[in-house]
Design a protein around this motif. Structure first.
Motif, PDB file in Angstrom:
ATOM      1  N   PHE A   1       0.871  -1.169   0.000  1.00 27.36           N
ATOM      2  CA  PHE A   1       0.000   0.000   0.000  1.00 27.36           C
ATOM      3  C   PHE A   1       0.909   1.220   0.000  1.00 27.36           C
ATOM      4  O   PHE A   1       1.786   1.332   0.852  1.00 27.36           O
ATOM      5  N   ARG A   2       0.733   2.091  -0.967  1.00 29.77           N
ATOM      6  CA  ARG A   2       1.608   3.268  -1.014  1.00 29.77           C
ATOM      7  C   ARG A   2       0.816   4.488  -1.472  1.00 29.77           C
ATOM      8  O   ARG A   2      -0.257   4.360  -2.077  1.00 29.77           O
ATOM      9  N   GLY A   3       1.370   5.648  -1.187  1.00 26.47           N
ATOM     10  CA  GLY A   3       0.703   6.870  -1.603  1.00 26.47           C
ATOM     11  C   GLY A   3       1.658   8.037  -1.577  1.00 26.47           C
ATOM     12  O   GLY A   3       2.720   7.990  -0.962  1.00 26.47           O
ATOM     13  N   THR A   4       1.276   9.097  -2.276  1.00 27.87           N
ATOM     14  CA  THR A   4       2.051  10.337  -2.313  1.00 27.87           C
ATOM     15  C   THR A   4       1.090  11.504  -2.143  1.00 27.87           C
ATOM     16  O   THR A   4       0.010  11.510  -2.727  1.00 27.87           O
ATOM     17  N   GLU A   5       1.468  12.462  -1.323  1.00 22.39           N
ATOM     18  CA  GLU A   5       0.672  13.681  -1.205  1.00 22.39           C
ATOM     19  C   GLU A   5       1.532  14.867  -1.608  1.00 22.39           C
ATOM     20  O   GLU A   5       2.653  15.034  -1.125  1.00 22.39           O
ATOM     21  N   ASP A   6       0.996  15.676  -2.497  1.00 17.40           N
ATOM     22  CA  ASP A   6       1.678  16.893  -2.932  1.00 17.40           C
ATOM     23  C   ASP A   6       1.366  18.006  -1.938  1.00 17.40           C
ATOM     24  O   ASP A   6       0.221  18.404  -1.781  1.00 17.40           O
ATOM     25  N   LEU A   7       2.387  18.493  -1.215  1.00 15.04           N
ATOM     26  CA  LEU A   7       2.173  19.525  -0.199  1.00 15.04           C
ATOM     27  C   LEU A   7       2.305  20.932  -0.780  1.00 15.04           C
ATOM     28  O   LEU A   7       2.145  21.922  -0.062  1.00 15.04           O
ATOM     29  N   GLY A   8       2.614  21.042  -2.061  1.00 15.37           N
ATOM     30  CA  GLY A   8       2.892  22.338  -2.658  1.00 15.37           C
ATOM     31  C   GLY A   8       4.346  22.720  -2.444  1.00 15.37           C
ATOM     32  O   GLY A   8       5.066  22.058  -1.693  1.00 15.37           O
ATOM     33  N   ASN A   9       4.791  23.759  -3.113  1.00 10.86           N
ATOM     34  CA  ASN A   9       6.179  24.236  -2.997  1.00 10.86           C
ATOM     35  C   ASN A   9       7.202  23.133  -3.290  1.00 10.86           C
ATOM     36  O   ASN A   9       8.291  23.125  -2.710  1.00 10.86           O
ATOM     37  N   GLY A  10       6.830  22.163  -4.137  1.00 15.03           N
ATOM     38  CA  GLY A  10       7.767  21.106  -4.496  1.00 15.03           C
ATOM     39  C   GLY A  10       7.982  20.075  -3.418  1.00 15.03           C
ATOM     40  O   GLY A  10       8.870  19.224  -3.527  1.00 15.03           O
ATOM     41  N   LEU A  11       7.171  20.145  -2.373  1.00 13.83           N
ATOM     42  CA  LEU A  11       7.309  19.219  -1.251  1.00 13.83           C
ATOM     43  C   LEU A  11       6.296  18.071  -1.371  1.00 13.83           C
ATOM     44  O   LEU A  11       5.145  18.284  -1.722  1.00 13.83           O
ATOM     45  N   ASN A  12       6.733  16.855  -1.099  1.00 13.68           N
ATOM     46  CA  ASN A  12       5.862  15.679  -1.133  1.00 13.68           C
ATOM     47  C   ASN A  12       5.993  14.855   0.134  1.00 13.68           C
ATOM     48  O   ASN A  12       7.064  14.789   0.723  1.00 13.68           O
ATOM     49  N   VAL A  13       4.916  14.224   0.515  1.00 13.57           N
ATOM     50  CA  VAL A  13       4.965  13.178   1.534  1.00 13.57           C
ATOM     51  C   VAL A  13       4.664  11.870   0.838  1.00 13.57           C
ATOM     52  O   VAL A  13       3.755  11.794   0.014  1.00 13.57           O
TER      53      VAL A  13
ATOM     54  N   VAL B   1       7.627   6.422   6.059  1.00 11.34           N
ATOM     55  CA  VAL B   1       7.026   7.653   5.581  1.00 11.34           C
ATOM     56  C   VAL B   1       8.188   8.580   5.222  1.00 11.34           C
ATOM     57  O   VAL B   1       9.248   8.519   5.855  1.00 11.34           O
ATOM     58  N   SER B   2       8.023   9.402   4.197  1.00 12.09           N
ATOM     59  CA  SER B   2       9.128  10.283   3.812  1.00 12.09           C
ATOM     60  C   SER B   2       8.635  11.680   3.474  1.00 12.09           C
ATOM     61  O   SER B   2       7.469  11.885   3.131  1.00 12.09           O
ATOM     62  N   LEU B   3       9.555  12.631   3.610  1.00 12.43           N
ATOM     63  CA  LEU B   3       9.350  13.991   3.129  1.00 12.43           C
ATOM     64  C   LEU B   3      10.357  14.225   2.019  1.00 12.43           C
ATOM     65  O   LEU B   3      11.565  14.018   2.224  1.00 12.43           O
ATOM     66  N   ALA B   4       9.864  14.632   0.851  1.00  8.00           N
ATOM     67  CA  ALA B   4      10.759  14.810  -0.286  1.00  8.00           C
ATOM     68  C   ALA B   4      10.585  16.201  -0.872  1.00  8.00           C
ATOM     69  O   ALA B   4       9.481  16.755  -0.891  1.00  8.00           O
ATOM     70  N   GLY B   5      11.676  16.750  -1.331  1.00  8.88           N
ATOM     71  CA  GLY B   5      11.634  18.067  -1.962  1.00  8.88           C
ATOM     72  C   GLY B   5      12.914  18.309  -2.725  1.00  8.88           C
ATOM     73  O   GLY B   5      13.646  17.373  -3.051  1.00  8.88           O
TER      74      GLY B   5
END
Lengths: 332, 332, 332
Positions: free
Chosen positions: B40-52, B80-84
């Motif tokens: 089970f996986r997912g990505t959320e776009d937080l804006g400003n080029g940031l993703n969870v 869980v990760s924070l990417a940017g």
């Protein structure tokens, strides 16, 4: 993602049991009318009429939040198959044919409803229900006829080197479906492990024949099965089991089902020399009321003679038991 | 819900093994060409080029319906990760870099195919495969270069108070990917627990370097690794492992892969004073035929000398072994 | 398939703890600000205002990939319900009302944040958190008032014949929600098993009352609870617990929360004759910063006196403890 379908059943109900010489049991139980489950399945079209399918199906007990099948993750089924004009070849943990096509298909309510479960009466708990490490072939349907055959080097748990500790399983069946008639013939066999050199051991075998006919106003069910060498005991009496059943639609949403089953269970037969009038037998009635296609309420009552009350090593204690249940089954 | 993608692999096949002085093994096995899994996986776009991002991935064994990784629910990965623009920071249970980038990335078939698994040859079962309680940082890619580094106070199981019983894991790597060339350098280290005061104990360390070059008509694979202090034994011989491999596309759907690997496995080296001509070594060939992008059939054969036949406490029994397998891998 | 929604939370963070006479603990932990979970839920509209709902929710620990709730598959919840104008009837494993409506609803951060968890302070670990085999009725809301009541013949594990080894659970509650005001009154009871004939045993009972009021610039929290007969010990001192708390929005994305809690924990009270000035008490502060509706970063600090440091049979060792944590919570 469109590749996977998440599906399942939550079946929960109130269950009451009054058995000879025992305290009554009152409980909220899972899986009375259908095994509760959570599954993941998918199909891929490979072109040229070829398909790949997979099923990962976990048995669950929502009354306590635990996994069913002794905690196995995908205890109900976990297989992948290739299907085409030639039929279907499935590899993995999957149903044996007597359990699936006979007990699950010919009887009014499949392998469910507690002591009225045809699985127990016809001895599938002793041969094969679900089979590990199995490869099954299902033929296409020819004018209503379909055949299937399967084999597992070890029916329960990982295979060993030399395979001499493995209990192989063979399963074969023929099914005829045409209009109102369904008929099946199934054969299941569990082999004595090669390492088991005790004398008087032989493969346990189960053969069954059954049919249903839908007259419209009612559907009639009939089944007969013979279990040989229960628990690999060559000198165990053959068990002859039979079932008659009825399914009667009583309204657009409601149907009434009933069975009478009888078997000379050989569990303690030889040790205690019980007569054949000590047969396990009983009747059960179920009313199933559909609230929708996916959700039903059900009521169940049964009375059985000589069911197993207590598993106590070599000799089980038998007695009469009455069961009542009331529940809800929701499919998703 | 669009927040979650359900994905996975079901890999099942027939597996045969003939090893010195042992009975042959015939089996239906899971995970021969790829670990079977449900994720089970997912990505959320937080804006400003940031993703969870998150991943919950369960290893499964569809031959028996059980969970892999000794029954761990999400034994393959749960993070869980924070990417940017700064890169990606991942917390949770996740792959060590030698295991993932070297053994999983540079060799023709990653960490798969039984005794031909580079994981075993290069000693990743002894250092770190998947790491609990880990925090990893992955840099962005600069003209093909990417770096990563990770740390876990305890690589297996919950951390203890004082952390003196924990075995810390350090993992670091550099990767270069540009056109036909892939090159990696990885370093993994598992520390002796502070509570382990036995003399002659030291951190186990694994360093590896590898590359692949895609010539079009074929792809060449090369890897070299050194394992120090296997099992924290300071006086264990260093293990020097290397691999050469080839991947050859033989049709639009089919590719042929082969490896030769060699290592002076230090498992019993000191106890038995075996010479370096007792090296574990062998070759393996795989043919992979894609029925679609998501589904393949595969055939595998390998011959190895001095593999571990029996784990028997202090001294493992070694011998030669031949393996054959035939299977199907379906991704969803 | 649109019948099922897959949802969940991954909560991972760095956690530090310094407790009297113990080594400090440094760890990556799961579930600091919210229990990590993976769930499957669905609703079916049956027409006539009637709905069927189900929830299957697994507690997970992504720091190690294991299941929470001691490995129970759906340890957080597994139930099916029928809902309509009459209210909702739920059957299966589910939350008790004091745990859910009081500790989970009235306090600033529900049943979370380590030693500052209201669950422990108010003794819900001793009565009922999640209840197996339960049937609960939730009334509809009448001008802000809602009532609920539930019962389980056995709150933990399958029911036994005669039910004399079962520990029954009763849970009842009243809730008022109107504009800025939320108020709840809850009652939970765990019965001594009929088979437990030790003298001086009596049902454990927990009664609690709490309220929150949202002034806009801040939200005030208040709770009081009394636990009787901890661990069925009739002569255990009553435990009187209370909490005051604040939630202050400090920006559009950030909010500050704080609690002070106090209880005369009766765990060792009688054995050691400790005075009431040995109360367990402490304060905690949390800052929660939303990166989006689904993702937050949090920081936590707390200082408690007389928390349980070591569970050592009949007498627990108590002491002071400081905790710090920093983490991320992602919902999907």
């Amino acid at each position: 993602q469109s590749n996977v379908t998440v599906y399942g059943i939550v079946d929960l109900g109130y269950s009451f049991r009054d058995a000879d010489g025992q305290s009554n049991r009152n409980a909220i139980d899972s899986g009375i009318s259908s095994g509760s489950r959570l599954g993941f399945r998918g199909t891929e079209d490979l072109g040229n009429g070829l398909n790949v399918k997979f099923v990962l199906e976990q048995g669950i007990k929502p009354d306590t939040g635990e996994s069913d099948q002794s905690g196995r993750t995908f205890g109900r089924a976990s297989w992948v198959s290739l299907a085409g004009a030639f039929g279907e070849v499935r590899a993995g943990r999957q149903n044996a044919l007597g359990y699936d096509w006979f007990a699950g298909g010919v009887t009014p309510w499949g392998t469910n409803y507690l002591q009225a479960n045809p699985k127990t009466i016809f001895g599938y708990d002793n041969v094969a229900e679900r089979v590990d490490n199995a490869v099954f072939y299902y033929s296409p349907s020819f004018s209503g006829f379909q055949g299937a055959i399967g084999y597992a080097r070890n029916g329960n748990g990982n295979e060993t080197a030399g395979n001499e500790n493995d209990t192989a399983v063979v399963s074969a069946a023929l099914r005829y479906r045409n209009g109102p008639l369904l008929a099946v013939l199934t054969y299941d066999q569990k082999d004595v492990a090669d390492s088991n050199t005790t004398v008087n051991r032989d493969d346990t075998r189960n053969i069954a024949i059954g049919a249903t006919y839908d007259f419209g106003a009612l559907k009639a069910h009939f089944g007969y099965g013979q279990l040989k060498n229960r628990g690999f005991k060559k000198d165990a009496d053959n068990e002859n089991a039979w079932l008659v059943g009825l399914t009667v639609p009583v309204s657009t949403a409601g149907k009434l089902m009933a069975t009478y089953q009888r078997v000379n269970d050989a569990r303690n037969m030889n040790e205690y020399g019980r007569k054949f009038d000590d047969n396990r037998s009983g009747f059960a009635v179920v009313y199933d009321h559909g609230l929708s296609k996916r959700t039903s309420l059900y009521a169940y009552a049964s009375q059985y003679a000589n069911v197993v009350l207590d598993k106590s090593g070599s000799s089980d204690k038998l007695g009469d038991a009455t069961e009542l249940a009331l529940g809800v089954r929701h499919s998703f």
